[in-house]
Design an enzyme around this catalytic site. Structure first.
Site, PDB file in Angstrom:
ATOM      1  N   VAL A 179      -6.452   1.407   6.565  1.00 52.41           N
ATOM      2  CA  VAL A 179      -5.417   1.556   7.607  1.00 52.41           C
ATOM      3  C   VAL A 179      -5.452   2.910   8.322  1.00 52.41           C
ATOM      4  O   VAL A 179      -4.734   3.119   9.288  1.00 52.41           O
ATOM      5  CB  VAL A 179      -3.986   1.309   7.055  1.00 52.41           C
ATOM      6  CG1 VAL A 179      -3.818  -0.133   6.622  1.00 52.41           C
ATOM      7  CG2 VAL A 179      -3.644   2.265   5.923  1.00 52.41           C
ATOM      8  N   LYS A 223       5.502  -1.388  16.358  1.00 52.03           N
ATOM      9  CA  LYS A 223       6.032  -1.303  17.728  1.00 52.03           C
ATOM     10  C   LYS A 223       5.494  -2.465  18.561  1.00 52.03           C
ATOM     11  O   LYS A 223       6.245  -3.146  19.266  1.00 52.03           O
ATOM     12  CB  LYS A 223       5.601   0.046  18.319  1.00 52.03           C
ATOM     13  CG  LYS A 223       6.068   0.301  19.716  1.00 52.03           C
ATOM     14  CD  LYS A 223       5.816   1.776  20.062  1.00 52.03           C
ATOM     15  CE  LYS A 223       5.733   1.955  21.566  1.00 52.03           C
ATOM     16  NZ  LYS A 223       4.442   2.535  21.977  1.00 52.03           N
ATOM     17  N   TYR A 232      -0.489  14.920  -1.204  1.00 47.02           N
ATOM     18  CA  TYR A 232       0.334  13.706  -1.291  1.00 47.02           C
ATOM     19  C   TYR A 232       1.732  13.991  -0.743  1.00 47.02           C
ATOM     20  O   TYR A 232       2.236  13.276   0.120  1.00 47.02           O
ATOM     21  CB  TYR A 232       0.408  13.256  -2.758  1.00 47.02           C
ATOM     22  CG  TYR A 232       1.167  11.977  -3.001  1.00 47.02           C
ATOM     23  CD1 TYR A 232       0.706  10.762  -2.515  1.00 47.02           C
ATOM     24  CD2 TYR A 232       2.340  11.985  -3.757  1.00 47.02           C
ATOM     25  CE1 TYR A 232       1.401   9.582  -2.773  1.00 47.02           C
ATOM     26  CE2 TYR A 232       3.031  10.816  -4.022  1.00 47.02           C
ATOM     27  CZ  TYR A 232       2.556   9.611  -3.524  1.00 47.02           C
ATOM     28  OH  TYR A 232       3.238   8.453  -3.786  1.00 47.02           O
TER      29      TYR A 232
END
Ligand code: UDP
Length: 310
Positions: A57, A105, A145
């Protein structure tokens, strides 16, 4: 609903997929298997309501068809994983979240971010409530992280404010259960696999640091309640039952009937000294409360490590 889960082959992502499918939703799962595992979603193969797309992703995301919700759970989540993959961890939290928000969106979908108690760093207050801003070392080993997730929260709120996207931000505290990897490196899987092999149980530092452990089924119920709420601000989900790491090691040793010794090792840098969620917001607004007692959840997890039954 048709729901995208990023990080679907991970420990939490795969349990979430099972839960949503059981509730009658359709699930599109996405993973690049950096820390997720094919075994965790193997049983969903052939399920007509589940579709899998292998994808990182961090790159532009394409999903054909409509989506009503995007649950962004992709990220390494164990300290040893994000130390091993510092740049992918930063990228999935930053670029991955941006891409997932862009998709939300475009599809006019609700967006849920898997955030973390690491937002609070090594906290100076205990328990931690959602209004606390945290105590994070940006350039320490955990910073990759913590800061990625802090950025992820910031960009999620910016999309909410600028583009009016409905968002849910869940700050997940230590969660455990079946499907955690043996080599995951976190306290629960480490201690259980060490105890089952009668090897030394490695407690870092003096073991007086605390954590509060939530069983996976409780977490997933909380996520679903949050998804169905109208809360756009961050919400802690975790179990407030706080124990020291040394006592966790002793409980696991007792439950496994192990002859392991406890071996003290150096405390990792910036390891939080205390951690306990303040869950008043989740209780009040979501009517959610964790139900599974620690020993009960640990017994299930031990059974998984013994039998592989997930
Ligand atoms: N820990 C430990 N021995 C291990 C693994 C972890 O003593 O083999 C400690 C770790 O230093 C931390 C706590 O257990 O204080 C919880 O660590 P974990 O990696 O589970 O997650 P964290 O809460 O730090 O993100």
């Amino acid at each position: 609903m048709r729901i995208l889960i990023t990080g679907v082959a991970g420990f939490i992502g795969s349990h979430l997929a099972d839960y949503l499918l059981k509730k009658g939703h359709r699930v599109v799962g996405m993973d690049n298997f950096l820390t997720g595992r094919k075994e965790n979603i193997q049983h969903l193969k052939g399920n007509s309501k589940f579709k899998f797309i292998q994808h990182n992703v961090t790159q532009y995301i394409q999903v054909p068809g409509s989506l009503q919700a995007i649950l962004h759970f992709a990220s390494p989540a164990s300290p040893i994983d994000y130390l091993r993959h510092p740049i992918p961890t930063l990228k999935v939290g930053a670029l991955g979240t941006h891409n997932a928000l862009g998709l939300a969106k475009k599809k006019r979908a609700l967006f849920m971010l898997a955030s973390t108690s690491e937002i609070y760093g090594d906290p100076l207050i205990n328990p931690q409530h959602e209004g606390y801003w945290g105590n994070v070392n940006p350039i320490g080993p955990r910073g990759v992280y913590d800061e990625a997730k802090r950025f992820a929260e910031a960009i999620t709120m910016a999309y909410h404010r600028s583009h009016k996207i409905p968002v849910r931000i869940v700050r997940i505290f230590n969660t455990y259960g079946p499907r955690m990897r043996r080599e995951d490196g976190r306290a629960v899987p480490n201690f259980i696999s060490q105890a089952l092999m009668n090897k030394s149980i490695t407690v870092y530092g003096k073991g007086n640091q605390t954590r509060s452990l939530c069983y996976i089924s409780d977490l997933v119920e909380g996520l679903y309640k949050l998804l169905n709420s109208s809360l756009n601000e961050p919400v802690n989900i975790g179990n407030p039952h706080e124990i020291t790491i040394l006592s966790l090691a002793k409980i696991i040793k007792r439950l496994t009937g192990s002859s392991s010794k406890i071996l003290f090792k150096p405390l990792p840098q910036d390891d939080p000294q205390v951690r306990r969620p303040d869950i008043r917001l989740a209780r009040r607004k979501l009517h959610w409360n964790p139900k599974i007692l620690l020993e009960e959840g640990l017994r299930e997890t031990i059974r998984y490590f013994q039998t592989g039954r997930r």
